[in-house]
Design an enzyme around this catalytic site. Sequence first.
Site, PDB file in Angstrom:
ATOM      1  N   TRP A 111       0.835  -1.207   0.000  1.00 48.06           N
ATOM      2  CA  TRP A 111       0.000   0.000   0.000  1.00 48.06           C
ATOM      3  C   TRP A 111       0.866   1.252   0.000  1.00 48.06           C
ATOM      4  O   TRP A 111       0.524   2.249  -0.630  1.00 48.06           O
ATOM      5  CB  TRP A 111      -0.909   0.003   1.227  1.00 48.06           C
ATOM      6  CG  TRP A 111      -1.783   1.221   1.333  1.00 48.06           C
ATOM      7  CD1 TRP A 111      -3.034   1.386   0.820  1.00 48.06           C
ATOM      8  CD2 TRP A 111      -1.462   2.458   1.985  1.00 48.06           C
ATOM      9  NE1 TRP A 111      -3.521   2.646   1.112  1.00 48.06           N
ATOM     10  CE2 TRP A 111      -2.569   3.319   1.831  1.00 48.06           C
ATOM     11  CE3 TRP A 111      -0.356   2.924   2.698  1.00 48.06           C
ATOM     12  CZ2 TRP A 111      -2.602   4.607   2.353  1.00 48.06           C
ATOM     13  CZ3 TRP A 111      -0.378   4.207   3.211  1.00 48.06           C
ATOM     14  CH2 TRP A 111      -1.494   5.038   3.043  1.00 48.06           C
ATOM     15  N   HIS A 112       2.007   1.187   0.686  1.00 50.34           N
ATOM     16  CA  HIS A 112       2.855   2.366   0.802  1.00 50.34           C
ATOM     17  C   HIS A 112       3.596   2.686  -0.489  1.00 50.34           C
ATOM     18  O   HIS A 112       3.985   3.846  -0.702  1.00 50.34           O
ATOM     19  CB  HIS A 112       3.864   2.177   1.939  1.00 50.34           C
ATOM     20  CG  HIS A 112       3.292   2.444   3.296  1.00 50.34           C
ATOM     21  ND1 HIS A 112       2.593   1.489   4.013  1.00 50.34           N
ATOM     22  CD2 HIS A 112       3.300   3.558   4.069  1.00 50.34           C
ATOM     23  CE1 HIS A 112       2.206   2.012   5.166  1.00 50.34           C
ATOM     24  NE2 HIS A 112       2.611   3.261   5.228  1.00 50.34           N
ATOM     25  N   GLY A 113       3.830   1.712  -1.326  1.00 51.25           N
ATOM     26  CA  GLY A 113       4.537   2.017  -2.560  1.00 51.25           C
ATOM     27  C   GLY A 113       4.691   0.805  -3.454  1.00 51.25           C
ATOM     28  O   GLY A 113       4.702  -0.333  -2.988  1.00 51.25           O
TER      29      GLY A 113
END
Length: 427
Positions: free
Chosen positions: A279-281
Amino acid sequence: MFYFYGEPVYTGLLIFSAVSDYSHSAYIERYRGTGRAKIALISSITINLAMLFFFKYADFFIESVNVLFGRDFNSLELSLPIGISFFTFQTMSYTIDVYRGSVKASRKFLPFATYVTLFPQLVAGPIVRYATLETQLINRHINLESLSSGIQRFIIGLSKKVLLANQLGEFTVAFRATESNSVLFTWAYAVTFTLQIYFDFSGYSDMAIGLGRLLGFEFPENFKYPLCAKSITDFWRRWHMTLGQWFRDYVYIPLGGNRVSHLKWLRNLLIVWGLTGLWHGADWNFIIWGLYFGIILAVEKWLNISKTTSKIGHIYVIGVVVVSFVIFNSLSMDQLWLDLKTMFGLSDVPFVTSETLFQLKNYSNLILFGVLGATPLPKLTLESMQNFKGVDRIRQFTDPVGLVILLWGVTAYLVDSSFNPFLYFRF
């Protein structure tokens, strides 16, 4: 208008997301308890995840296929819509909650569209659920207290970003530009980047909460002094709290949570943390970062150390978190491996160099302020002063003056600096 100014091309995507989930949820409400409702839920989730995959992960998938199978597919090279990870998760939570019966589908489109496009937290959180704002969207109150509290929270958040996060970021720039690296320099970079991302993201959350209060909304807290945690379990109850709660309620618990066999529980944990990292990258270092925490959380549970209150527990947390953000901030696997080897004395660099000492001397006061600001000590000091007679009257004067000084300092810094966006805008 706020989103259109920053992302005119993708404003239609935001509107489409709102229309899609509003329509799906209305259909689910109408056919609640039937197979049609379940199909509508699956359709809504599929559309949201398809948007997220196409814009955020398509190039990562193509590049991975090229590397693994020796192919030469062209990347799409799409720009990432601002805040897509946040608003897709918000609208998905709404549709799922309607399906579960936790909230009723909004009868009017305008209040729901307001929820989706609410600009203070639209692009970088906190992730707010519809149930939290349902009543406030229709009936909210703005008074002098909420205005005062909102302005104060906004200025504090802006100061965190500009006066601490941005300047700590300059240490990272100096570290990446050096030709005279050392073990101590790498550890110092790891600590300063950890402080930078904390003040950057918590600063934005403070600004969003403050702006929300100015508009009559109460957004949930997103940070609770995470760097003071005594275990990694405790850390993730304090860091990006709304994201952790989202994955717990919509992924971890539906998978069975911890009410399954040990093997399935470990599977559930690694799935959740692999997805949290992703989700973060869209890169492997983020997946490694997520799984790194998943494994540590599993070990904590196995050793039953999640409730430790010792100072050793706090030192252990700081060490684990600092290493984690070295993984988080790596631009390539080669860089990640080199940084980790250097930190643990496994690369061909000295323990300390003259440049390391020079940079530490230049940034020592800033790092000290950052460390103190990451603790509740300043807040507790102000609260303890309330016990003294006449302090209330003094603070009626000093608090506004202090906020004006902070705002002046922020303005002066911004006038003299280049554009420096929030780190979480790229997610």
